[in-house]
Write a protein that holds these residues in place. Structure first.
Motif, PDB file in Angstrom:
ATOM      1  N   ASN A  10       1.625 -33.712  19.057  1.00 13.47           N
ATOM      2  CA  ASN A  10       1.033 -32.899  20.132  1.00 13.47           C
ATOM      3  C   ASN A  10       0.715 -31.469  19.658  1.00 13.47           C
ATOM      4  O   ASN A  10       1.002 -30.507  20.359  1.00 13.47           O
ATOM      5  N   TYR A  11       0.166 -31.359  18.461  1.00 14.21           N
ATOM      6  CA  TYR A  11      -0.186 -30.021  17.955  1.00 14.21           C
ATOM      7  C   TYR A  11      -1.333 -30.147  16.949  1.00 14.21           C
ATOM      8  O   TYR A  11      -1.623 -31.240  16.444  1.00 14.21           O
ATOM      9  N   ASN A  42       1.466 -35.946  11.366  1.00  9.81           N
ATOM     10  CA  ASN A  42       2.017 -35.921  12.726  1.00  9.81           C
ATOM     11  C   ASN A  42       1.216 -35.053  13.690  1.00  9.81           C
ATOM     12  O   ASN A  42       1.633 -34.838  14.828  1.00  9.81           O
ATOM     13  N   THR A  49      10.196 -36.532   9.642  1.00 11.96           N
ATOM     14  CA  THR A  49       9.556 -35.593  10.563  1.00 11.96           C
ATOM     15  C   THR A  49      10.057 -34.217  10.189  1.00 11.96           C
ATOM     16  O   THR A  49      11.246 -33.934  10.291  1.00 11.96           O
ATOM     17  N   ARG A  82      -3.513 -27.406  22.973  1.00 11.79           N
ATOM     18  CA  ARG A  82      -2.185 -27.751  22.442  1.00 11.79           C
ATOM     19  C   ARG A  82      -1.765 -26.667  21.475  1.00 11.79           C
ATOM     20  O   ARG A  82      -2.615 -25.914  20.986  1.00 11.79           O
ATOM     21  N   GLU A 122       5.895 -30.197  19.422  1.00 15.48           N
ATOM     22  CA  GLU A 122       6.373 -31.574  19.359  1.00 15.48           C
ATOM     23  C   GLU A 122       5.482 -32.419  18.452  1.00 15.48           C
ATOM     24  O   GLU A 122       4.255 -32.260  18.492  1.00 15.48           O
ATOM     25  N   SER A 133       9.442 -23.774  17.034  1.00 14.05           N
ATOM     26  CA  SER A 133      10.076 -24.168  18.300  1.00 14.05           C
ATOM     27  C   SER A 133       9.014 -24.379  19.389  1.00 14.05           C
ATOM     28  O   SER A 133       8.010 -23.668  19.448  1.00 14.05           O
TER      29      SER A 133
END
Ligand code: UD1
Length: 352
Positions: free
Chosen positions: A195-196, A268, A184, A225, A192, A189
């Protein structure tokens, strides 16, 4: 046999990686880097991460208007071709480096092969469309990635010079996917994994007009998101000149990523929003839904199979398109199974 690959821009380094590997023990393979892309993250990291040998020649042409950039390459490449006298010059894709090498080769009767031949957007505003059409018609051997590309070449009377080899970007993607599966990568910052969205925007038609660019950034900013915007130097430069703040609403600006990190970041993510050709296909191969900010695409299979939706004029619909339900699964493999580079080398060896 001596084969000379000419590359210069980021997507070409990705395509060169599996070719350089497949050449080992089969042919003498030399590499010219025109220097079209020169920043570390636009060039060097691809050679390091993908194990590509250091180029034998680097023209260092850098940035410039189309004429000046292409012209500088043309002069430099002719000298190299005369010195090396390769059995093939191999050119990649559709950039100014591709066209310069094609013109330089045919003028001095050096055989020319075009990897990724036959792609068409039919959009004559795109510099890449002219680069690829002109290169295809100049080439002696057309290495097509898909059936659709083969059909375009046949329509233009080029069938007898065309060979279907598959897509080398599938080769490199599958290899990289296996290597980065368990990782990962660091995200900006507050972002997650799972979730993007990942976004890239760099085409002149999307970046050069301040009104258009602002509309695109505003529609990205309104998404549900975080949108990790991997900013190409062209985008950063033009946004600054337009006085436009990129980091607004959902948008998190980040630097371009090296190839393995990019693949991991797409894997991801919940979706890709882009105007890049390569990224549309990478998203499809990773089965991540893609939204393409262009009126058309060369990679029509991604749209037909439901994994890519085009949005161009109606940017107010971007949120509803991006936030659509996940498409139906598919086992279709229009871009091959990861063995294209071997087919390219075989075709080059057989045709001389
Ligand atoms: C080029 C290709 C495009 C490809 C893209 C991938 C052409 C016509 N276009 O577009 O098909 O999708 O590469 O990235 O060949 N710049 C830097 N550092 C670099 C490279 C570029 O700062 O390492 C800046 C330059 O200052 C210039 C801008 O980016 O203003 C454009 O670079 P250029 O190579 O001319 O075209 P791209 O937009 O990158």
């Amino acid at each position: 046999m001596r084969i000379l690959s000419v590359v210069g821009a980021r997507p070409q380094f990705v395509k060169l990686a599996p070719i350089a590997q497949a050449m080992e023990g089969k042919a003498e393979h030399l590499i010219v880097h025109t220097g079209q892309h020169y920043d570390e993250m636009m060039s060097d990291v691809f050679f390091t991460d993908l194990g590509i040998p250091t180029p034998d020649f680097n023209l260092g042409v850098g940035s410039g208007k189309h004429g000046k950039q292409t012209g500088a390459m043309l002069g430099g490449l002719e000298e190299i071709f005369e010195e090396v006298r390769p059995d093939w010059v191999l050119v990649y894709g559709d950039t100014n480096s591709t066209l310069a090498a094609a013109v330089a080769a045919v003028k001095i009767h050096v055989p020319l092969a075009h990897l990724e031949a036959g792609l068409r957007s039919f959009n004559r505003r795109m510099p890449e469309e002219h680069n690829r059409v002109l290169t295809d018609h100049a080439s002696d051997l057309l290495l097509a990635p898909t059936e659709v590309a083969m059909q375009h070449l046949a329509t233009e009377g080029l069938a007898d010079r065309s060979v279907l080899v598959g897509d080398v970007m599938t080769d490199v993607l599958f290899r990289t996917r296996a290597a980065v599966q368990s990782r990962t990568e660091a995200l900006p910052s507050g972002v997650e994994p799972g979730n993007y969205y990942i976004s890239t925007i760099h085409r002149p038609d999307n970046t050069d007009d301040p009104v258009r660019l602002k509309q695109i950034v505003d529609s990205l900013a309104s998404l549900d998101r975080p949108v990790v915007l991997l900013a190409h130097p062209r985008l950063v430069d033009l946004a600054r000149r337009h006085g436009l703040e990129l980091e607004t609403g959902a948008v998190r600006v980040a630097s371009p990523l090296a190839y393995p990190q990019l693949i991991n970041a797409v894997m991801n993510s919940v979706g890709v929003i882009t105007d890049s050709g390569g990224l549309q296909k990478e998203a499809f191969l990773l089965r991540v839904p893609c939204t393409t900010i262009r009126p058309e695409t060369e990679w029509v299979e991604t749209v037909e199979l439901g994994w890519n939706v085009l949005v161009s004029e109606n940017l107010t619909s971007l949120a509803s398109v991006v936030q659509r339900p996940t498409p139906d699964p598919t086992t279709a493999a229009p871009y091959g199974t990861g063995e294209a580079a071997g087919a390219v080398v075989s075709a080059l060896l057989e045709q001389r």
